[in-house]
Write a protein that holds these residues in place. Structure first.
Motif: not given
Length: 392
Positions: A345-346, A348, A350, A362, A364-365, A384, A387
């Motif tokens: 995933t990314d 985040g 996803r 798109g 995420d980080r 999280y 970051w």
């Protein structure tokens, strides 16, 4: 998914990646034998620099040669009108008047490679291909992908720095249909079938000396990993050498991710290059999670291969500001890891989106690749928590 869906595509993709690996091995052997230990250096951004201009030519030559070979095989099998290929190199530079020598090298390399196609169960041309035919094949690798249709995604030589140093690199081929990666094939010519034959100390040198292995053949064995979306299986075959022919299933064995869930026992992979990744942030995450093992720093998508076959448990990549991930650097490997039981995933949480063109828009980080959901959840939590205090 139907049992036989994409079977022909996967069969051809595995065979052509074997063929491309053979091409790359010959070029890498020539490159390494022509250079001394101090011949290939690094710039501040870790991109390859050489004291002889021909190395850059060889680097581009092998990329174009692999693109032409894969394009020709796929077009011959499925019809050129049905083949859309997304790849890194364009044909413009090769078509310039001052590139005659480079073009001649590509033409010779492709023709020599295609002459061996029957060894891999593929059809070779009736005779040597012309310059225009090879340029046309390369020019077909200009698709920009998107959410609809069928697109092959090719990274002819992933890990250029590893390639020119005689180290790890990969040949990656994926098929995207309606925005989803449905098959992935990853050729790793310098990655032995058995983990015990290769160590990754936490130093600039990522591989053991060839002399430390029992035979040169053991070192050179290499492997090809592959998977089909929805099958729940990922497989690995050895490369063939010498006068061998590829006889299916070519001693294939199923691979699975590591069962380790304790971060203290897990091994994390990191990119070697400093240019497009932040080692300090991943080191902070590792400390937060209680990772104790030294990281495996290795060139190219071989990191994904290490996760898929259980040699390591975690790969984290957090790009520096301004760097955009390309789909050919991930597509083939993602489906292999996922079908082997892993999670990609990314940062985040996803899934990666391969439907928006050449780049992973798109994102995420960063990108997180794990051997399972338990470790993945712990990494997401650590991201999280860390970051806001990072400098990314």
């Amino acid at each position: 998914m139907e049992e036989d869906k994409y079977c022909k595509e996967l069969d051809v993709a595995v065979r052509v990646v074997h063929l491309a690996c053979s091409l790359c091995q010959r070029v890498q052997e020539k490159l390494v034998s022509t250079t001394s230990g101090g011949y290939v250096k690094s710039k501040d951004d870790d991109s390859p620099v050489t004291v002889a201009g021909f190395i850059e030519g060889i680097e581009h030559s092998v990329n174009w040669s692999v693109q032409a070979t894969v394009s020709l095989v796929l077009s011959k099998t499925f019809g050129s009108e049905n083949v859309s290929i997304i790849a890194e190199e364009d044909v413009q530079t090769l078509s310039k008047a001052d590139s005659e020598g480079l073009l001649a090298s590509v033409v010779n390399t492709v023709n020599d490679c295609l002459a061996e196609a029957p060894k891999y169960g593929l059809q070779s041309p009736n005779g040597p291909l012309t310059v225009s035919q090879i340029l046309e094949a390369i020019s077909r690798c200009n698709s920009v992908g998107g959410p609809s249709g069928r697109h092959w995604v090719l990274d002819p030589v992933d890990g250029t720095l590893g390639f020119v140093r005689g180290d790890q690199y990969a040949v990656a081929l994926a098929l995207i249909e309606e925005g989803k990666v449905v098959i992935g094939v990853l050729g790793c010519p310098n990655y032995p079938m058995k983990k015990e034959l290769l160590s990754y100390p936490h130093k600039d040198k990522q591989v053991t000396s060839k002399l430390s292995l029992s035979t040169a053949e053991t070192w050179e064995k290499g492997c090809v990993l592959y998977a089909r979306r929805g099958s729940g299986e990922a497989w690995m075959q050895p490369l063939i050498h010498g006068e061998e022919n590829l006889q299916w299933p070519n001693s294939a064995r199923q691979i699975q991710v590591s069962p380790i869930v304790d971060p203290a026992l897990a091994t994390v992979c990191e990119p070697v290059e400093r240019a497009n990744s932040n080692h300090s942030f991943t080191a902070g995450l590792a400390q937060t999670m209680g990772l104790r093992n030294q990281p495996m720093r290795v060139h190219s998508m071989v990191k994904y291969a290490a996760i898929a076959r259980g040699d390591a448990e975690i790969f984290m990549k957090f790009a520096r500001c301004g760097y955009k991930e390309k789909i050919w650097d991930h597509a083939a490997a993602v489906v292999i890891v996922e079908e082997a039981g892993g999670v990609v995933t990314d940062a985040g949480g996803r899934p990666l989106d391969f439907s928006r063109g050449v780049y992973l828009e798109g994102l995420d980080r960063g990108i997180i690749v794990c051997s399972g959901a338990i470790l993945h959840e712990k990494i997401i939590e650590a991201v999280y928590a860390s970051w806001d205090s990072s400098n990314l």
